[in-house]
Design a protein around this motif. Sequence first.
Motif, PDB file in Angstrom:
ATOM      1  N   ARG A   1      -0.105   3.272  -4.088  1.00 37.13           N
ATOM      2  CA  ARG A   1       0.811   3.665  -3.036  1.00 37.13           C
ATOM      3  C   ARG A   1       2.141   2.924  -3.195  1.00 37.13           C
ATOM      4  NH1 ARG A   1      -0.196   3.237   3.530  1.00 37.13           N
ATOM      5  NH2 ARG A   1       1.784   4.196   4.150  1.00 37.13           N
ATOM      6  N   SER A   2       3.201   3.663  -3.321  1.00 29.92           N
ATOM      7  CA  SER A   2       4.591   3.150  -3.348  1.00 29.92           C
ATOM      8  C   SER A   2       4.964   2.479  -4.669  1.00 29.92           C
ATOM      9  CB  SER A   2       4.850   2.158  -2.207  1.00 29.92           C
ATOM     10  OG  SER A   2       4.670   2.796  -0.967  1.00 29.92           O
ATOM     11  N   ARG A   3       4.182   1.509  -5.103  1.00 29.22           N
ATOM     12  CA  ARG A   3       4.584   0.784  -6.323  1.00 29.22           C
ATOM     13  C   ARG A   3       3.357   0.162  -6.978  1.00 29.22           C
ATOM     14  NH1 ARG A   3       6.293  -1.748  -1.847  1.00 29.22           N
ATOM     15  NH2 ARG A   3       8.342  -0.749  -2.038  1.00 29.22           N
ATOM     16  N   TYR A   4       3.494  -0.096  -8.271  1.00 28.19           N
ATOM     17  CA  TYR A   4       2.432  -0.737  -9.014  1.00 28.19           C
ATOM     18  C   TYR A   4       2.407  -2.235  -8.694  1.00 28.19           C
ATOM     19  CZ  TYR A   4       1.995   3.509 -11.785  1.00 28.19           C
ATOM     20  OH  TYR A   4       1.781   4.792 -12.203  1.00 28.19           O
ATOM     21  N   ARG A   5       1.228  -2.773  -8.529  1.00 27.51           N
ATOM     22  CA  ARG A   5       1.092  -4.205  -8.279  1.00 27.51           C
ATOM     23  C   ARG A   5       0.043  -4.760  -9.227  1.00 27.51           C
ATOM     24  NH1 ARG A   5       2.657  -5.342  -2.539  1.00 27.51           N
ATOM     25  NH2 ARG A   5       3.458  -3.375  -1.722  1.00 27.51           N
TER      26      ARG A   5
END
Length: 400
Positions: free
Chosen positions: A395-399
């Motif tokens: 969701r939203s960005r890779y972490r």
Amino acid sequence: MKIPPETLDRMARSMVDRDSLLSPRATRNGDYIRRSSHRPEEPVIRPPFSRDADRIIHSKAYSRYIDKTQVFYLVENDHITHRVLHVQLVSKIGRTIGRALGLNEDLIEAIALGHDIGHVPYGHLGEEILDELCREHGIGGFQHNVQSVRFLDAVEDCNLTLQVLDGILCHNGEAHDRSLMVEGEADWDSFAEKLGKIESGGDALPLTAEGCVVRCADSISYLGRDLQDALEVEVIDERDLQDFPENCVDLFGITGRGKEAFGDINRTVLDVFIKDIITMSYDADCIAFSGEVSACVAAFKDFNKQHIYQSGRLLKNKEKIRFMFRYLFDRVLEDIKEKREGSLVYEDLINAPWVSPRYIAAAAPEERVRDFIAGMTDRYFEQVFRQSILPARVRSRYRV
């Protein structure tokens, strides 16, 4: 809080009085056998077989009954039988028979509650597929009664009595016996012989009259119930009911072959079969059906097998389910061999705090896979499969 000594003394005398009213063939509480006595018994408050029932109920394996298929899988219907209800029905039926025959109801309850803990996702279809996989991987076949013992005796090390484990091991709802006589000696060597015989594809009868009652109650509990459930989910219809055995129609007093004539079939089955077993077993040295009822039970089982358990409607997803089992078995085995400790098999079995260290030390990788999959609920099986085969979305960005 401690119970006053005078109260304990009165309770103990009352227990002796109740024991004296049991049938000579009943299993006495004082005859229990455990592997270990590292925890003291409190027989006046909780007799040993009652304690076993508690240990089973509080096991992790028992909690997973809640979402395990009895017969009908992949159907959203809250009014059909799941495994958690089935074992309660077996317990109730078994205790009804046992009370009438003067047997040990605590022992009956413990055996009944634990007897199906080894069942796998998707019921007997899942068991059939897991049996194939176990044989292919060189760890022998798969039998759910053996797996029930494995979960309670090895994986969770519940330290149950010999009599309870024997009853669980020797239940066999698929077999039909007109008469059951107790079999074996009350020792662990005899239990090991029975275990080996069943693992090799044979059968063995229970050590106790209570175990024999549960074996009969298992069949009684599911025959009418499975038929009612099959009508509920429309696996069978009125065309199938035309083949319902004539001897059963006569015995149950069924009029007609329409669905409405079978609407109360389970109540009738329970009433007829329970009264018959009590009548035939009351002054006998066995637990038995009459000839007429035995023939009906056998015909009823054949009808259900042909029209329900082997129904094309029920088995239409068989190959998809087989693929899921095969994929997961190979994937989990690879996770173990590669020591991928982020895998769910580590979190929910190998490193789980409730799993016996002795079991983990002794089990081969293939055996751990078998036990991990066998312990899954239907819902968890599907969740692990999806997690294993589908890429994870972010969701939203890779972490990291």
